[in-house]
Design an enzyme around this catalytic site. Structure first.
Site, PDB file in Angstrom:
ATOM      1  N   LYS A 176      -1.558   7.265  -6.170  1.00  0.00           N
ATOM      2  CA  LYS A 176      -1.626   8.393  -7.276  1.00  0.00           C
ATOM      3  C   LYS A 176      -1.466   9.795  -7.536  1.00  0.00           C
ATOM      4  O   LYS A 176      -2.159  10.718  -6.619  1.00  0.00           O
ATOM      5  CB  LYS A 176      -0.686   8.069  -8.699  1.00  0.00           C
ATOM      6  CG  LYS A 176       0.577   7.529  -8.391  1.00  0.00           C
ATOM      7  CD  LYS A 176       0.406   5.507  -7.876  1.00  0.00           C
ATOM      8  CE  LYS A 176       1.667   4.794  -8.377  1.00  0.00           C
ATOM      9  NZ  LYS A 176       0.769   3.528  -6.933  1.00  0.00           N
ATOM     10  N   ASP A 225      -6.065   0.664 -15.904  1.00  0.00           N
ATOM     11  CA  ASP A 225      -5.480   0.675 -15.010  1.00  0.00           C
ATOM     12  C   ASP A 225      -5.395   2.178 -14.720  1.00  0.00           C
ATOM     13  O   ASP A 225      -4.999   2.832 -15.452  1.00  0.00           O
ATOM     14  CB  ASP A 225      -4.199   0.152 -15.787  1.00  0.00           C
ATOM     15  CG  ASP A 225      -3.306   0.807 -13.929  1.00  0.00           C
ATOM     16  OD1 ASP A 225      -3.369   1.005 -13.198  1.00  0.00           O
ATOM     17  OD2 ASP A 225      -1.957   0.226 -13.512  1.00  0.00           O
ATOM     18  N   PHE A 228      14.164  -4.669  -9.337  1.00  0.00           N
ATOM     19  CA  PHE A 228      15.500  -3.011  -8.620  1.00  0.00           C
ATOM     20  C   PHE A 228      14.734  -2.728  -7.702  1.00  0.00           C
ATOM     21  O   PHE A 228      15.630  -1.440  -7.346  1.00  0.00           O
ATOM     22  CB  PHE A 228      13.945  -2.409  -9.802  1.00  0.00           C
ATOM     23  CG  PHE A 228      12.592  -2.231  -9.601  1.00  0.00           C
ATOM     24  CD1 PHE A 228      11.934  -3.079 -10.346  1.00  0.00           C
ATOM     25  CD2 PHE A 228      11.974  -1.981  -8.534  1.00  0.00           C
ATOM     26  CE1 PHE A 228      10.730  -3.351 -10.494  1.00  0.00           C
ATOM     27  CE2 PHE A 228      10.852  -2.080  -8.751  1.00  0.00           C
ATOM     28  CZ  PHE A 228      10.369  -2.578  -9.339  1.00  0.00           C
ATOM     29  N   TYR A 272     -14.753  -2.937  11.776  1.00  0.00           N
ATOM     30  CA  TYR A 272     -14.154  -4.552  11.368  1.00  0.00           C
ATOM     31  C   TYR A 272     -15.468  -3.872  10.598  1.00  0.00           C
ATOM     32  O   TYR A 272     -14.406  -5.259   9.084  1.00  0.00           O
ATOM     33  CB  TYR A 272     -14.491  -5.871  11.972  1.00  0.00           C
ATOM     34  CG  TYR A 272     -13.850  -6.546  11.434  1.00  0.00           C
ATOM     35  CD1 TYR A 272     -12.610  -7.212  11.312  1.00  0.00           C
ATOM     36  CD2 TYR A 272     -14.467  -7.422   9.821  1.00  0.00           C
ATOM     37  CE1 TYR A 272     -11.363  -7.949  10.768  1.00  0.00           C
ATOM     38  CE2 TYR A 272     -13.603  -7.909   9.343  1.00  0.00           C
ATOM     39  CZ  TYR A 272     -12.226  -8.878   9.218  1.00  0.00           C
ATOM     40  OH  TYR A 272     -11.831  -9.266   9.236  1.00  0.00           O
ATOM     41  N   ARG A 280      14.806   3.133 -14.762  1.00  0.00           N
ATOM     42  CA  ARG A 280      13.589   2.496 -15.652  1.00  0.00           C
ATOM     43  C   ARG A 280      13.732   2.319 -16.759  1.00  0.00           C
ATOM     44  O   ARG A 280      14.591   2.807 -17.439  1.00  0.00           O
ATOM     45  CB  ARG A 280      12.428   3.507 -15.453  1.00  0.00           C
ATOM     46  CG  ARG A 280      11.647   4.022 -14.229  1.00  0.00           C
ATOM     47  CD  ARG A 280      10.397   3.465 -13.823  1.00  0.00           C
ATOM     48  NE  ARG A 280      11.275   1.714 -12.951  1.00  0.00           N
ATOM     49  CZ  ARG A 280      10.610   1.393 -12.900  1.00  0.00           C
ATOM     50  NH1 ARG A 280       9.014   1.523 -12.605  1.00  0.00           N
ATOM     51  NH2 ARG A 280      10.591   0.629 -11.697  1.00  0.00           N
ATOM     52  N   PHE A 307       3.778  -3.024 -17.246  1.00  0.00           N
ATOM     53  CA  PHE A 307       4.593  -1.833 -15.604  1.00  0.00           C
ATOM     54  C   PHE A 307       4.606  -3.374 -15.088  1.00  0.00           C
ATOM     55  O   PHE A 307       3.398  -4.246 -14.886  1.00  0.00           O
ATOM     56  CB  PHE A 307       2.733  -1.013 -14.816  1.00  0.00           C
ATOM     57  CG  PHE A 307       3.252  -0.886 -13.458  1.00  0.00           C
ATOM     58  CD1 PHE A 307       4.670   0.831 -13.750  1.00  0.00           C
ATOM     59  CD2 PHE A 307       3.363  -1.285 -12.326  1.00  0.00           C
ATOM     60  CE1 PHE A 307       4.627   1.305 -12.722  1.00  0.00           C
ATOM     61  CE2 PHE A 307       4.051  -0.465 -11.719  1.00  0.00           C
ATOM     62  CZ  PHE A 307       5.164   0.432 -11.267  1.00  0.00           C
ATOM     63  N   THR A 308       5.828  -3.004 -14.422  1.00  0.00           N
ATOM     64  CA  THR A 308       6.319  -4.157 -13.371  1.00  0.00           C
ATOM     65  C   THR A 308       5.653  -5.192 -12.210  1.00  0.00           C
ATOM     66  O   THR A 308       5.505  -6.384 -13.190  1.00  0.00           O
ATOM     67  CB  THR A 308       7.387  -3.327 -12.521  1.00  0.00           C
ATOM     68  OG1 THR A 308       6.980  -2.253 -11.248  1.00  0.00           O
ATOM     69  CG2 THR A 308       8.650  -2.921 -13.400  1.00  0.00           C
TER      70      THR A 308
HETATM   71  C1  P71 Z   1       5.248   3.999  -9.320  1.00  0.00           C
HETATM   72  C2  P71 Z   1       4.351   3.027  -8.784  1.00  0.00           C
HETATM   73  C3  P71 Z   1       5.036   2.562  -7.356  1.00  0.00           C
HETATM   74  C4  P71 Z   1       6.252   1.002  -7.705  1.00  0.00           C
HETATM   75  C5  P71 Z   1       5.781   0.649  -8.064  1.00  0.00           C
HETATM   76  C6  P71 Z   1       6.650  -1.080  -8.496  1.00  0.00           C
HETATM   77  C7  P71 Z   1       7.842  -0.261  -8.725  1.00  0.00           C
HETATM   78  C8  P71 Z   1       8.399   0.647  -8.234  1.00  0.00           C
HETATM   79  C9  P71 Z   1       7.509   1.889  -8.051  1.00  0.00           C
HETATM   80  C10 P71 Z   1       2.949   1.568  -8.967  1.00  0.00           C
HETATM   81  C11 P71 Z   1       1.802   1.423 -10.037  1.00  0.00           C
HETATM   82  C12 P71 Z   1       1.477   1.665 -11.079  1.00  0.00           C
HETATM   83  C13 P71 Z   1       0.707   1.345 -12.230  1.00  0.00           C
HETATM   84  C14 P71 Z   1       0.312   2.670 -13.790  1.00  0.00           C
HETATM   85  C15 P71 Z   1       0.130  -0.511 -10.999  1.00  0.00           C
HETATM   86  C16 P71 Z   1       0.925   0.538  -9.953  1.00  0.00           C
HETATM   87  C17 P71 Z   1       0.604  -0.489  -8.198  1.00  0.00           C
HETATM   88  N1  P71 Z   1       3.017   2.461  -9.703  1.00  0.00           N
HETATM   89  N2  P71 Z   1       0.034   1.083 -11.912  1.00  0.00           N
HETATM   90  O1  P71 Z   1       5.203   4.988 -10.040  1.00  0.00           O
HETATM   91  O2  P71 Z   1       1.966   3.174 -11.368  1.00  0.00           O
HETATM   92  O3  P71 Z   1       0.479   0.035  -7.598  1.00  0.00           O
HETATM   93  O4  P71 Z   1       1.963   0.577  -5.753  1.00  0.00           O
HETATM   94  O5  P71 Z   1       0.305   0.732  -4.671  1.00  0.00           O
HETATM   95  O6  P71 Z   1       0.554  -1.609  -5.293  1.00  0.00           O
HETATM   96  O7  P71 Z   1       6.446   4.707  -8.234  1.00  0.00           O
HETATM   97  P1  P71 Z   1       0.994   0.837  -5.869  1.00  0.00           P
END
Ligand code: P71
Length: 456
Positions: free
Chosen positions: A255, A212, A446, A71, A379, A123-124
């Site tokens: 990623k 980021d 979305f 833990y 997108r 970013f979303t």
């Molecule tokens: C991608 C994602 C995942 C995603 C998130 C929201 C809508 C659709 C798909 C996530 C990112 C990203 C950047 C630049 C932070 C996050 C969040 N991308 N910054 O592209 O691209 O990270 O998903 O691990 O929470 O499909 P998280």
């Protein structure tokens, strides 16, 4: 030998579902014409995202067996901390379950109601956490980024004059929110020259720079390829130079770092790090696991090492580029230059007859699925959501479909098949109608919105 082939061979394979057009039509109706709502069993080639969809290496799978599920104080945490310190250079490392967990903590820690947060395109999840903490995101990316036909090599750069203006009029700017590469602009990089200028402005105005770092390794490759003076530096050296210009970062390890789950916060300031650890134990888990299993942290540490190998990252970017160039040569309108993690199709130019209210990119993603079982992501106006003040649709200049390539998963033949399908779909464009939204969730619509096809 050529130097852009994949620096690995395949040891384990997974069968992919093969479906009929009737299967796909039924699946699409069930999913409300939203590719996020399809079951993966109904998808043949899954190019929805590069997030958490990476193929791990044999070393990463072996690392999972080294999980220390204590833990508190798991040895895997210390290995991850050591790796992040060495590769990214941040002294303090706070693990989180994924990127948005890191964004939640950083936003809550730094933003007070009424604050302004400038950044290079929204970013979303990042913007949503900034808004939930009471802040307002202001886009200060260069104008070129909004034009899909502009071939500027660094479309992720900040417009420095605009940034200074925002810093002059805003009451309080807790930090600058700088992404490398910029996802919503088409996976476009920021230059080191621009980052250096941002650092200088931030110092002058006494604010922080938060990176980021989700796809910062891909950004470092573009700098090596395009920025004068960097051709002889390694991607690892360039990555470090980028991070050194910032005060901290949020990271989605799903990623660049070649794993299926995980994230972390990197910070230099010990007091901020203490605050972040405090919020981590509230929302994520103890500060030495942050919502992750010990084995996940071990796999991330190995993945970070693999991600900065020049041969790996070159093959990764070149695979995306090969798909983009093929589509371009076949006359499909895409965002230029071709980005790091995906090829972005320009739905405005493919469906010029559809108004943005009829969700052209959402329809295009559905049509590609219907044609070949290839899953992509909208997108555009659906992703942009509504303005929290006016309640109206936000209308982004870019109305795109993202064809996203998971790392080390698909072969060139898979992507050739995808290109053929996209060409077929665009060939039928003039006969295709739009969509009507039948269900709209409040946050990140979305993901779960539902649609009905409109006749042409
Ligand atoms: C991608 C994602 C995942 C995603 C998130 C929201 C809508 C659709 C798909 C996530 C990112 C990203 C950047 C630049 C932070 C996050 C969040 N991308 N910054 O592209 O691209 O990270 O998903 O691990 O929470 O499909 P998280």
């Amino acid at each position: 030998m050529r130097d852009w082939y994949e620096p690995y061979k395949i040891k384990a394979v997974e069968p992919i579902p093969i479906t009929t057009r009737e299967d796909r039509r039924a699946a699409l109706d069930d999913a409300g014409w939203n590719t996020f709502l399809l079951r993966s069993d109904q998808v043949t080639i899954d190019l929805l995202t590069d997030s958490g969809t990476n193929a791990m290496s044999d070393r990463q799978w072996a690392a999972l067996m080294m999980g220390d599920e204590a833990y508190a104080g798991s040895r895997n945490f210390y290995r991850l901390e050591d790796t992040v310190r060495r590769v990214y250079g941040y002294e303090h490392v706070i693990p989180t379950h994924q990127g948005r967990g890191a964004e939640h903590i950083v936003s809550e820690m730094l933003i007070r109601p009424g604050d302004t947060i400038p950044g290079n395109m929204y970013f979303t999840t990042t913007r949503l956490h900034q808004e939930l903490a009471g802040g307002t995101f202001v886009d200060v990316i260069i104008e070129d980024a909004h034009d899909p036909t502009n071939t500027d090599p660094f479309k992720g750069d900040v417009d420095l004059d605009m940034l200074e203006k925002v810093l002059e009029w805003a009451d309080r700017v807790p930090y600058l929110s700088i992404a490398a590469t910029v996802n919503m602009a088409g996976g476009q990089p920021i230059s080191l020259a621009n980052l250096r200028a941002i650092r200088e402005i931030a110092d002058r105005f006494g604010t922080l720079v938060m990176l980021d770092a989700t796809r910062a390794v891909e950004n470092a490759f573009f700098i090596q390829e395009r920025e004068p003076g960097y051709a002889d530096k390694t991607v690892a050296q360039i990555l470090r130079e980028m991070c050194d210009l910032t005060d901290g970062c949020t990271m989605s390890a799903k990623k660049d770092s070649l794993v299926n789950i995980g994230g972390w916060i990197g910070l230099r300031d010990p007091e901020l790090a203490a605050q972040a650890r405090n919020l981590c134990v509230v929302y994520e888990g103890l500060h030495t696991y942050g919502g992750l299993a010990g084995r996940d942290m071990e796999a991330i540490a190995v993945g970070i090492e693999e991600s900065i190998d020049d041969n790996h990252i070159r093959a990764r970017i070149y695979q995306v580029r090969e798909l983009g160039e093929r589509l371009e040569s076949l006359g499909v309108p895409i965002v230029e230059p071709i980005g790091g993690h995906a090829v972005f199709l320009d739905a405005r130019r493919i469906y010029p007859h559809l108004p943005q209210d009829q969700f052209p990119a959402q329809r295009l993603a559905a049509e590609i699925y219907l044609d070949s079982g290839t899953r992509t992501m909208e997108r555009g106006i659906v992703s942009a959501g509504r303005d929290p003040e006016t309640g109206k649709h936000r209308r982004p200049a870019l109305e795109l479909v993202r064809v996203t390539i998971p790392r080390r998963v698909y072969t060139g033949k898979h992507l050739e098949a995808v290109a053929v399908s996209i060409v077929d779909v665009t060939g039928r464009a003039s006969g295709t109608g739009g969509l009507e939204m039948t269900y709209e969730p409040e946050y990140l619509r979305f993901f779960q919105a539902r649609f009905r096809p409109l006749p042409r």
